[in-house]
Design a protein around this motif. Structure first.
Motif, mmCIF file in Angstrom:
data_model
loop_
_atom_site.group_PDB
_atom_site.id
_atom_site.type_symbol
_atom_site.label_atom_id
_atom_site.label_comp_id
_atom_site.label_asym_id
_atom_site.label_seq_id
_atom_site.Cartn_x
_atom_site.Cartn_y
_atom_site.Cartn_z
ATOM 1 N N GLU A 1 0.741 -1.277 -0.064
ATOM 2 C CA GLU A 1 0.007 0.280 -0.107
ATOM 3 C C GLU A 1 0.855 1.369 -0.062
ATOM 4 N N ALA A 2 2.004 1.245 0.698
ATOM 5 C CA ALA A 2 2.918 2.255 0.704
ATOM 6 C C ALA A 2 3.434 2.786 -0.544
ATOM 7 N N VAL A 3 3.742 1.600 -1.497
ATOM 8 C CA VAL A 3 4.357 1.786 -2.733
ATOM 9 C C VAL A 3 3.165 2.231 -3.579
ATOM 10 N N ALA A 4 1.850 1.872 -3.618
ATOM 11 C CA ALA A 4 0.662 2.182 -4.330
ATOM 12 C C ALA A 4 0.263 3.834 -4.276
ATOM 13 N N SER A 5 0.537 4.158 -3.070
ATOM 14 C CA SER A 5 0.271 5.440 -2.578
ATOM 15 C C SER A 5 1.352 6.476 -3.089
ATOM 16 N N ALA B 1 2.142 12.169 -5.838
ATOM 17 C CA ALA B 1 2.290 13.109 -6.831
ATOM 18 C C ALA B 1 1.135 13.782 -7.202
ATOM 19 N N GLU B 2 -0.152 13.389 -7.140
ATOM 20 C CA GLU B 2 -1.429 14.016 -7.477
ATOM 21 C C GLU B 2 -1.378 15.314 -6.285
ATOM 22 N N VAL B 3 -1.173 14.834 -5.278
ATOM 23 C CA VAL B 3 -1.338 15.980 -4.008
ATOM 24 C C VAL B 3 -0.114 16.968 -4.445
ATOM 25 N N MET B 4 0.993 16.616 -4.717
ATOM 26 C CA MET B 4 2.071 17.617 -5.075
ATOM 27 C C MET B 4 1.582 18.634 -6.078
ATOM 28 N N LEU B 5 0.949 18.002 -7.292
ATOM 29 C CA LEU B 5 0.494 18.805 -8.424
ATOM 30 C C LEU B 5 -0.517 20.043 -7.819
ATOM 31 N N LYS B 6 -1.525 19.573 -6.827
ATOM 32 C CA LYS B 6 -2.553 20.375 -6.214
ATOM 33 C C LYS B 6 -1.851 21.344 -5.424
ATOM 34 N N LEU B 7 -0.760 21.019 -4.749
ATOM 35 C CA LEU B 7 -0.049 21.832 -4.053
ATOM 36 C C LEU B 7 0.558 23.152 -4.629
ATOM 37 N N GLY B 8 1.031 22.589 -5.964
ATOM 38 C CA GLY B 8 1.811 23.808 -6.863
ATOM 39 C C GLY B 8 0.710 24.923 -7.407
ATOM 40 N N SER B 9 -0.321 24.236 -7.396
ATOM 41 C CA SER B 9 -1.488 25.360 -8.110
ATOM 42 C C SER B 9 -2.192 25.976 -7.070
ATOM 43 N N THR B 10 -1.868 25.683 -5.912
ATOM 44 C CA THR B 10 -2.496 26.575 -4.732
ATOM 45 C C THR B 10 -1.684 27.544 -4.036
ATOM 46 N N PRO B 11 -1.964 28.825 -4.152
ATOM 47 C CA PRO B 11 -1.081 29.816 -3.672
ATOM 48 C C PRO B 11 -1.447 29.895 -2.119
ATOM 49 N N ASP B 12 -2.591 29.709 -1.581
ATOM 50 C CA ASP B 12 -2.924 29.816 -0.266
ATOM 51 C C ASP B 12 -2.220 28.923 0.684
ATOM 52 N N LYS B 13 -1.504 29.301 1.653
ATOM 53 C CA LYS B 13 -0.676 28.479 2.579
ATOM 54 C C LYS B 13 -1.505 27.574 3.411
ATOM 55 N N TYR C 1 -1.534 23.502 3.473
ATOM 56 C CA TYR C 1 -1.224 22.768 4.824
ATOM 57 C C TYR C 1 -2.475 21.556 4.962
ATOM 58 N N ARG C 2 -3.616 22.199 4.598
ATOM 59 C CA ARG C 2 -4.807 21.313 4.618
ATOM 60 C C ARG C 2 -4.706 20.167 3.787
ATOM 61 N N LEU C 3 -4.154 20.275 2.471
ATOM 62 C CA LEU C 3 -4.036 19.134 1.570
ATOM 63 C C LEU C 3 -3.117 18.412 1.940
ATOM 64 N N MET C 4 -2.006 19.037 2.491
ATOM 65 C CA MET C 4 -0.885 18.172 2.862
ATOM 66 C C MET C 4 -1.382 17.039 3.911
ATOM 67 N N ARG C 5 -1.965 17.770 5.010
ATOM 68 C CA ARG C 5 -2.526 16.907 6.046
ATOM 69 C C ARG C 5 -3.403 15.912 5.788
ATOM 70 N N ASP C 6 -4.528 16.134 4.719
ATOM 71 C CA ASP C 6 -5.332 15.493 4.235
ATOM 72 C C ASP C 6 -4.562 13.855 3.632
ATOM 73 N N ALA C 7 -3.557 14.300 2.811
ATOM 74 C CA ALA C 7 -2.922 13.394 1.876
ATOM 75 C C ALA C 7 -2.133 12.387 3.122
ATOM 76 N N MET C 8 -1.614 13.018 4.020
ATOM 77 C CA MET C 8 -0.997 12.335 5.094
ATOM 78 C C MET C 8 -1.714 11.269 5.648
ATOM 79 N N ILE D 1 -3.843 5.924 6.776
ATOM 80 C CA ILE D 1 -5.132 4.962 6.910
ATOM 81 C C ILE D 1 -5.005 3.730 5.991
ATOM 82 N N ARG D 2 -4.359 4.190 4.539
ATOM 83 C CA ARG D 2 -4.311 3.013 3.563
ATOM 84 C C ARG D 2 -3.173 2.103 3.844
#
Length: 199
Positions: free
Chosen positions: A44-48, A53-65, A69-76, A81-82
């Motif tokens: 599961e760690a390899v599959a995630s 990578a999708e989260v990193m793309l979203k982070l690059g397109s979001t200027p609000d800190k 932070y919320r996107l990063m916390r949700d991804a972690m 959980i996975r």
């Protein structure tokens, strides 16, 4: 009527000694659970990684800190959980398979009175057929899985059983079999120490 020391020694219950080469059911099950947890969690760690990578793309397109932070916390949290879920499911699956396999193998060895390749082949065939029946699907699909599982389990377990028995024979040649026959519990270890001190 007085009992002699010989009578009391004969009436003492003898411990059921396992046949040389048979595997301890509990130990094998625990090892299977931990190996399944390791495999399921790492898979599961390899599959995630792709989801990260999708989260990193979203982070690059979001200027609000705050949003970053919320996107990063949700991804972690989702990744944790996975990985935890995969680890638990993998441990349960491999633990059940290991417990069933070694339970059937020890049962066959006990019933037949001999530990040979046929016990390993029978245990592999029965366990694979049982897990083939558990898989979801129609009745015909399950019947096909049972037949395929029993043949595949026997084919895979024949060389493994032969390897296990040849390793057990080599271990018995080294004196391990005599130690198992004498007993390997704490009481027998104390008795061996006392007999060595008396010499």
């Amino acid at each position: 009527m007085e009992t002699t020391p010989d009578d009391s020694e004969q009436s003492a219950p003898t411990r059921n000694v396992r046949k040389a080469g048979t595997v301890n059911w509990g130990t094998a099950t625990v090892i299977g659970v931990f190996a399944g947890m390791l495999y399921g969690g790492s898979r599961e760690a390899v599959a995630s990684v792709s989801k990260d990578a999708e989260v990193m793309l979203k982070l690059g397109s979001t200027p609000d800190k705050r949003e970053q932070y919320r996107l990063m916390r949700d991804a972690m949290e989702k990744r944790f959980i996975r990985v935890t879920r995969g680890s638990i499911i993998g441990g349960i699956r491999l633990g059940m398979f290991t417990a069933a396999f070694h339970g059937v193998q020890n049962l066959l060895a006990e019933q037949r009175g001999v530990h040979d390749v046929l016990n390993v082949v029978g245990a592999g065939s029965a366990t694979a057929a049982m897990f083939g029946f558990i898989l979801p699907g129609s009745l015909m699909w399950r019947a096909r899985n049972v037949a395929l599982g029993s043949v595949l389990g026997a084919a895979v377990c024949f060389p493994l059983g032969w390897l296990q028995l040849s390793l057990a024979e080599r271990a018995n040649e080294g004196g391990l079999g005599e130690m198992l026959e004498e007993g390997s519990g704490v009481g027998s270890a104390i008795e061996r120490m006392e007999s060595n001190l008396r010499k």
